[in-house]
Design a protein around this motif. Sequence first.
Motif, PDB file in Angstrom:
ATOM      1  N   GLU A  86      -9.811   5.592  -3.542  1.00 39.75           N
ATOM      2  CA  GLU A  86     -10.160   4.274  -3.006  1.00 39.75           C
ATOM      3  C   GLU A  86      -9.128   3.800  -1.986  1.00 39.75           C
ATOM      4  OE1 GLU A  86      -9.824   4.612  -6.408  1.00 39.75           O
ATOM      5  OE2 GLU A  86     -11.940   4.975  -6.839  1.00 39.75           O
ATOM      6  N   THR A  87      -7.858   4.103  -2.236  1.00 41.80           N
ATOM      7  CA  THR A  87      -6.822   3.657  -1.301  1.00 41.80           C
ATOM      8  C   THR A  87      -6.741   4.619  -0.118  1.00 41.80           C
ATOM      9  OG1 THR A  87      -5.161   4.950  -2.437  1.00 41.80           O
ATOM     10  CG2 THR A  87      -5.480   2.702  -3.202  1.00 41.80           C
ATOM     11  N   GLN A  88      -6.116   4.136   0.962  1.00 41.35           N
ATOM     12  CA  GLN A  88      -5.910   4.957   2.153  1.00 41.35           C
ATOM     13  C   GLN A  88      -5.111   6.209   1.798  1.00 41.35           C
ATOM     14  OE1 GLN A  88      -7.572   3.593   4.396  1.00 41.35           O
ATOM     15  NE2 GLN A  88      -7.253   5.128   5.984  1.00 41.35           N
ATOM     16  N   LEU A  89      -4.062   6.001   0.992  1.00 43.50           N
ATOM     17  CA  LEU A  89      -3.171   7.108   0.639  1.00 43.50           C
ATOM     18  C   LEU A  89      -3.888   8.109  -0.263  1.00 43.50           C
ATOM     19  CD1 LEU A  89      -0.280   7.052   1.749  1.00 43.50           C
ATOM     20  CD2 LEU A  89       0.517   6.707  -0.595  1.00 43.50           C
ATOM     21  N   GLY A  90      -4.690   7.577  -1.175  1.00 37.99           N
ATOM     22  CA  GLY A  90      -5.419   8.439  -2.095  1.00 37.99           C
ATOM     23  C   GLY A  90      -6.394   9.340  -1.363  1.00 37.99           C
ATOM     24  N   LYS A  91      -7.028   8.786  -0.326  1.00 42.61           N
ATOM     25  CA  LYS A  91      -7.983   9.555   0.455  1.00 42.61           C
ATOM     26  C   LYS A  91      -7.257  10.627   1.269  1.00 42.61           C
ATOM     27  CE  LYS A  91     -12.159   8.699   3.043  1.00 42.61           C
ATOM     28  NZ  LYS A  91     -13.040   7.684   3.610  1.00 42.61           N
ATOM     29  N   ALA A  92      -6.126  10.221   1.871  1.00 40.01           N
ATOM     30  CA  ALA A  92      -5.335  11.176   2.645  1.00 40.01           C
ATOM     31  C   ALA A  92      -4.884  12.326   1.766  1.00 40.01           C
ATOM     32  CB  ALA A  92      -4.121  10.476   3.261  1.00 40.01           C
ATOM     33  N   PHE A  93      -4.451  12.007   0.541  1.00 40.10           N
ATOM     34  CA  PHE A  93      -4.027  13.040  -0.404  1.00 40.10           C
ATOM     35  C   PHE A  93      -5.145  14.043  -0.639  1.00 40.10           C
ATOM     36  CE2 PHE A  93      -3.768  14.739  -4.691  1.00 40.10           C
ATOM     37  CZ  PHE A  93      -2.477  15.228  -4.727  1.00 40.10           C
ATOM     38  N   ASP A  94      -6.362  13.531  -0.861  1.00 37.36           N
ATOM     39  CA  ASP A  94      -7.500  14.409  -1.119  1.00 37.36           C
ATOM     40  C   ASP A  94      -7.787  15.320   0.073  1.00 37.36           C
ATOM     41  OD1 ASP A  94      -7.934  13.614  -3.678  1.00 37.36           O
ATOM     42  OD2 ASP A  94      -9.404  12.075  -3.172  1.00 37.36           O
ATOM     43  N   VAL A  95      -7.704  14.745   1.274  1.00 34.76           N
ATOM     44  CA  VAL A  95      -7.995  15.540   2.462  1.00 34.76           C
ATOM     45  C   VAL A  95      -6.964  16.656   2.615  1.00 34.76           C
ATOM     46  CG1 VAL A  95      -8.127  15.483   4.980  1.00 34.76           C
ATOM     47  CG2 VAL A  95      -9.238  13.697   3.636  1.00 34.76           C
TER      48      VAL A  95
END
Lengths: 286, 286, 286, 286
Positions: free
Chosen positions: D27-36
């Motif tokens: 949900e967070t910007q950082l969480g999404k970046a981590f997944d990518v």
Amino acid sequence: MVHPKFNQGEPLSPWREKLNEVIFGAETQLGKAFDVVLIVSILLSVLAIMLDSVSSIRLDYGKWLWRIEWFFTIMFTVEYIARLVCVRKPLLYVKSFYGLVDLLSVIPTYLTLFISGAKYMLVIRILRVLRLFRILKLAEYVGEANVLIRALTNSRHKIFVFLYTVLTLVVVFGSLLYVVEGEENGFTSIPKSVYWAIVTLTTVGYGDIAPSTPLGQFIAAAIMIMGYGIIAVPTGIYSAELVRAYTGKENNEACPTCGQSGHDYDADYCKYCGHVLEIEEESATS
Amino acid sequence: MVHPKFNQGEPLSPWREKLNEVIFGAETQLGKAFDVVLIVSILLSVLAIMLDSVSSIRLDYGKWLWRIEWFFTIMFTVEYIARLVCVRKPLLYVKSFYGLVDLLSVIPTYLTLFISGAKYMLVIRILRVLRLFRILKLAEYVGEANVLIRALTNSRHKIFVFLYTVLTLVVVFGSLLYVVEGEENGFTSIPKSVYWAIVTLTTVGYGDIAPSTPLGQFIAAAIMIMGYGIIAVPTGIYSAELVRAYTGKENNEACPTCGQSGHDYDADYCKYCGHVLEIEEESATS
Amino acid sequence: MVHPKFNQGEPLSPWREKLNEVIFGAETQLGKAFDVVLIVSILLSVLAIMLDSVSSIRLDYGKWLWRIEWFFTIMFTVEYIARLVCVRKPLLYVKSFYGLVDLLSVIPTYLTLFISGAKYMLVIRILRVLRLFRILKLAEYVGEANVLIRALTNSRHKIFVFLYTVLTLVVVFGSLLYVVEGEENGFTSIPKSVYWAIVTLTTVGYGDIAPSTPLGQFIAAAIMIMGYGIIAVPTGIYSAELVRAYTGKENNEACPTCGQSGHDYDADYCKYCGHVLEIEEESATS
Amino acid sequence: MVHPKFNQGEPLSPWREKLNEVIFGAETQLGKAFDVVLIVSILLSVLAIMLDSVSSIRLDYGKWLWRIEWFFTIMFTVEYIARLVCVRKPLLYVKSFYGLVDLLSVIPTYLTLFISGAKYMLVIRILRVLRLFRILKLAEYVGEANVLIRALTNSRHKIFVFLYTVLTLVVVFGSLLYVVEGEENGFTSIPKSVYWAIVTLTTVGYGDIAPSTPLGQFIAAAIMIMGYGIIAVPTGIYSAELVRAYTGKENNEACPTCGQSGHDYDADYCKYCGHVLEIEEESATS
């Protein structure tokens, strides 16, 4: 018809306006005739390129095919220049998809005068087959094509999830067969085994690589049945999307009078109470 | 049953009327029996033609097959003459599709008396298999076949757009493989490579031509997955069309007020002008 | 569960009634356990037959497989006798489909004591795999299987028309390829060419026979694309039929109060006006 | 997003909560970046494993591939430890599906230090491709994937009945061909013949085993047409299920009066008890 970006803006001088209508439009008699001539020319020139690649035909008729190719190249060049002249924003057109395809379909023939390597040129020239999609501009097809494309666009996320799963499956099963069958049975590397898994899962089944150990055949049978069932997924996605498009159940807005929803996409009036669905057409009710 | 054009018009003399009913109709007991006998005869004669083409069978039973062929030919000739006699407009019948098929199914046998080249005659004779479609006249099938044909007709534009895209794809990908794989791997010309692309995209996959370079196999894998997904398109089109036919989305009656059609099966009010669709429920309008 | 014909009638003596419930029913705990044991036994015995046909395994474990086969044969014989004992109309059971399959699954083993020709016996014995369909009696599957079968039954006419068209197409195209390709390319007779056309149209594509002349490949490509598109027809028929079954739009009766139709198959009340749909439940309305 | 079981419970210390959000959430910007970043790393490491199995590439770049593998292994190990640290119930996570996949994707590399048998390790390592499914957590896909999975789950009984029938058919037809064709034509055992039947019914058609007797080809043609038609069944099941999902047949709200659900999206009254479904339209009842 919605005009593409490079064709919007202030009016042109009368003769350019007229030319524009003929070349880019399909509403007038002349504009439609232009499109039909263009499509026939593209088909003939692509046919000539295909025949040119058959060595026995090139030996006998090479000269004639060379003349045909130049005839169409010059014709398409004139057409390309005409497009540049009558379009409102020539630069935008040049950089658009069709602008690039139009350019790519004439450039290679001129290049063969300076460069050898005819084979690669042949393939670039054949890309002019993409110009055929201009036919979708014709009145009979524009609506139908739009429905098909919209349904594809709406289901793109689902199709992505599907492809993702398929690709993961073929990597896992391909690697499995690589270990089970081994290099002596044609599964010489994981990429090749993954290629085999794709050939099998999609039910193409060339037979150039085929499992020969009992365990390998057992796993292969599992992949086949999986592939046979998995094809239901994209078909189901697309069918359901089209059914939705056909039955127009995408309009989720409720009737402001009776509150019922489930109206068609093209409905102006509530089918349950007969009142207008949108405020702009209030006056239409009795 | 709607009578074909060549069978409309003023009444015939009683016995011709009776014959017409038996031969062209399927409503009477006798008319149905006639159709069943005809279909069995066609099946038997086609079977005889097929067996005649197997050299070992022709050697042993050629004489018998020759007699069977003449038996059916004379029978079909008598039937053809009977059709000419009892039809209202014989010339229109002769020029109709079934009239031509009926004629083509007897002519070749007579021609073999004068001309050699039995093989080509064989194939023309086998076209009598098309007469089998007369079965669709039978009560059990006429409705079902009509639904299927109507759904196909309704989606013909969409199917055309689909085929168009498929043919463009196979030309582009076939040419690509022609360059990538080259003549040494069996991709000897663009037409042959396009043939290979069709074999692959349709998931037939003979394996007589198959890519052998890593890059070729990679592109081939892309075509396969594309073909595996693309099959969803005609299936989706046809499914959605049939769903629409089944769920009665084809309520073809026009609105009595504004004349527009395309209303839902369960709509009370015209979705375009808001007036009631049926007079019986007039009182429901405010 | 609806009892089959051979199991309807007057009550049996208590112990036969009990046995009947266990063997033919799946409602009681014991009846379900019996079915599960039976299914596992059938699977094991079929597996044994399959392994017995692998020559290397028969050499090493033939004796064991022979014992297993006799174990299951005697077990199935006892079961068959028990069925005869507890059923109401034994003769009807013996002549029913499952009665015949039950008998066929034990007879061949006894016959091998007197007759040789083990190979043919093997295949008759393997027909006991059909007994597995008894699983569809289990509560989880009976409803689902019924929906699938009903949809198939409803669309049987349409599927017949479809198969009819497909068979006509393969006869015509097979004969065409027979003339075009000729015996020197493997198309040795019309039946073989028709076989090839089926292999191609269904997208199986073995590649044991494949066209090699340009014209033959062109026609083959047409058949492939046709086959690729034609698969949409049975899929569309079946999808639309299931959609109809799911959305329950088969209930064509109108509401007696407001006259609207389109109600679900399982609806008791009109979804538009809230009145009962059937007279028997009138009292349920407030 | 619904948190998995191992991540539910009392709040963690702030930095662990933050870490949890980044690693497990999207949900967070950082969480999404981590997944990518994670997905790209997985793709690269899987690519390295695949290339490592090509002998010519291993010879030239084996050393580099070995370094890349260790780089990703250490990275994934750190990630695994971080997951253990920030999760609420580490043990539940370790035993979950993704926990096992995460562990399996690092263990084999460490094991190669002690054990030989690189080939088997290679395949276990490639299972890390399963971690890619974490992408389905991303907002764009989570909804779409859920619809697809729910439709599959809803139709699992029907698909089971279908697979059951298919497997029975291939056993019966495979055994039949085993007797008809015999060992001299490649049908050396029943399991192999069943394998051939699967290859044929699923329209894969390798051509490594193909019938060569007329009777065998006739039966094979029957299987092909059957397989061509049978594919309609899973597709129909899945399409109908998705259509149901799309057209809102899943209106899961229960009737406030009788508590039953399964109402249409456009129903005003409970179809089971006849009471209004929504309080806002109470006045509409008589």
